[in-house]
Design an enzyme around this catalytic site. Structure first.
Site, PDB file in Angstrom:
ATOM      1  N   ASP A  41      -1.447   8.321  11.566  1.00  0.00           N
ATOM      2  CA  ASP A  41      -1.789   6.979  12.046  1.00  0.00           C
ATOM      3  C   ASP A  41      -1.319   6.805  13.492  1.00  0.00           C
ATOM      4  OD1 ASP A  41       0.909   6.809  11.541  1.00  0.00           O
ATOM      5  OD2 ASP A  41       0.817   4.913  10.443  1.00  0.00           O
ATOM      6  N   SER A  42      -0.695   7.853  14.044  1.00  0.00           N
ATOM      7  CA  SER A  42      -0.408   7.891  15.487  1.00  0.00           C
ATOM      8  C   SER A  42      -1.716   7.803  16.268  1.00  0.00           C
ATOM      9  CB  SER A  42       0.348   9.171  15.856  1.00  0.00           C
ATOM     10  OG  SER A  42      -0.307  10.312  15.329  1.00  0.00           O
ATOM     11  N   ASP A  80      -3.042  10.247   6.921  1.00  0.00           N
ATOM     12  CA  ASP A  80      -1.998   9.226   6.851  1.00  0.00           C
ATOM     13  C   ASP A  80      -2.547   7.956   6.232  1.00  0.00           C
ATOM     14  OD1 ASP A  80       0.671   9.094   7.421  1.00  0.00           O
ATOM     15  OD2 ASP A  80       0.416   9.060   9.593  1.00  0.00           O
ATOM     16  N   LYS A 110      -0.450  11.086   3.225  1.00  0.00           N
ATOM     17  CA  LYS A 110       0.969  10.924   3.570  1.00  0.00           C
ATOM     18  C   LYS A 110       1.271   9.433   3.621  1.00  0.00           C
ATOM     19  CE  LYS A 110       2.615  11.627   7.930  1.00  0.00           C
ATOM     20  NZ  LYS A 110       3.175  10.308   8.255  1.00  0.00           N
ATOM     21  N   GLU A 112       4.708   6.473   4.171  1.00  0.00           N
ATOM     22  CA  GLU A 112       6.088   6.272   4.601  1.00  0.00           C
ATOM     23  C   GLU A 112       6.897   5.534   3.533  1.00  0.00           C
ATOM     24  OE1 GLU A 112       6.229   4.317   8.431  1.00  0.00           O
ATOM     25  OE2 GLU A 112       4.819   5.728   9.333  1.00  0.00           O
ATOM     26  N   GLU A 178      11.292  12.341  10.097  1.00  0.00           N
ATOM     27  CA  GLU A 178      11.093  11.976  11.504  1.00  0.00           C
ATOM     28  C   GLU A 178      12.341  11.296  12.068  1.00  0.00           C
ATOM     29  OE1 GLU A 178       7.612   9.552  12.361  1.00  0.00           O
ATOM     30  OE2 GLU A 178       8.161   9.400  14.482  1.00  0.00           O
TER      31      GLU A 178
HETATM   32  O1  KIV Z   1       1.244   9.605  12.513  1.00  0.00           O
HETATM   33  C1  KIV Z   1       1.819  10.645  12.851  1.00  0.00           C
HETATM   34  O2  KIV Z   1       1.456  11.304  13.832  1.00  0.00           O
HETATM   35  C2  KIV Z   1       2.961  11.096  12.068  1.00  0.00           C
HETATM   36  C3  KIV Z   1       3.756  12.235  12.616  1.00  0.00           C
HETATM   37  C4  KIV Z   1       4.669  11.732  13.662  1.00  0.00           C
HETATM   38  C5  KIV Z   1       4.452  12.971  11.566  1.00  0.00           C
HETATM   39  O3  KIV Z   1       3.245  10.540  11.067  1.00  0.00           O
END
Ligand code: KIV
Length: 263
Positions: A41-42, A80, A110, A112, A178
């Site tokens: 989600d970056s 994500d 993924k 959090e 992280e």
């Molecule tokens: O969204 C992302 O890029 C991440 C990484 C920093 C692991 O979760």
């Protein structure tokens, strides 16, 4: 790459993960042999230019996962789960995870969070959705905790270990760690039998992940302590575009080799 191979790599071979958001870059990462592609989600900050990952939507993640799947048909892709696509109810979280697999073409998701995610991960894995956890600095909780390094005290490290053990028990196949101290990440990695993948968490995790735009040096304004720039793509693109501008203005482009003449 498969979930079983990822699990088997613990204490044998380091896992290499990179974020990726588009077709052409995915094609390069697949041909380079990156173990896991993460559509993070970056994408909110490095693709869309948002100031945090919070505005990222399910539709945006699905859109980018599709592009990555087109470029990397054989790769193991983790998608994500964006803020608010889970955590509201178990049913909604499971449904959205399923969409990332079904509509996006991801192999796994993924999300959090610590022990509070145990039930949700169990529900996802029970219907065949592989889940990667994410502990330590949690960008989706920026309004609660800020971007602060985790695991600086014994109490914080113990909490990370307990969270990791809960995620493992719930069925997670790996955990991103992280923004923690190296000592905390090492302790967590040693306390569980699934692999940990670190970013800004030191040397002793079972793998490493970087944000592709950071490691390629695409943003000169983004100096991050944990990052290593393996290229200067900002410099390369800037100089190529400046050469193009110069060539067009001076009439050097198009040249004879780019021109078709009538016979
Ligand atoms: O969204 C992302 O890029 C991440 C990484 C920093 C692991 O979760």
């Amino acid at each position: 790459m498969t979930v079983s191979k990822i699990l088997a790599s613990k204490n044998k071979e380091k896992i290499v993960m990179l974020t990726v958001y588009d077709f052409l870059t995915a094609k390069i990462l697949e041909s380079a042999g990156v173990d896991i592609l993460l559509v993070g989600d970056s994408l909110g900050t490095v693709v869309m230019g948002y100031s945090s990952t919070l505005p990222v939507t399910m539709d945006e993640v699905i859109h980018h996962v599709r592009a990555v799947r087109s470029g990397a048909p054989k790769s193991f892709i983790v998608a994500d789960m964006p803020f608010l696509s889970y955590g509201t109810s178990e049913e909604e979280g499971v449904f959205n995870a399923g969409k990332l697999i079904k509509e996006g073409g991801a192999n796994a998701v993924k999300l959090e969070g610590g022990a509070e995610r145990g039930g949700l991960i169990d529900a996802m894995t029970s219907i065949g959705i592989p889940v990667m956890g994410h502990l330590g600095l949690l960008p989706q909780s920026v309004n609660r905790y800020g971007y602060r390094i985790a695991g600086k005290t014994v109490e914080e490290t113990d909490k990370l270990i307990q969270d990791a053990q809960t995620l493992e028990k719930a069925g997670a196949f790996a955990i991103v760690i992280e923004g923690t101290t190296e000592e905390a990440a090492k302790a967590v990695s040693g306390a569980i039998s699934i692999p940990t993948i670190g970013i800004g968490a030191g040397r002793f995790t079972d793998g490493q992940v970087l944000v592709i735009t950071d490691m390629l040096g695409m943003d000169p304004d983004n100096e991050l302590k944990h990052n290593k720039k393996y290229a200067d793509i900002h410099g390369a693109v800037l100089s190529a575009v400046q050469s193009y501008i110069g060539d067009v203005k001076s009439g050097k482009f198009p040249g004879e080799e780019q021109i078709t003449h009538s016979s």
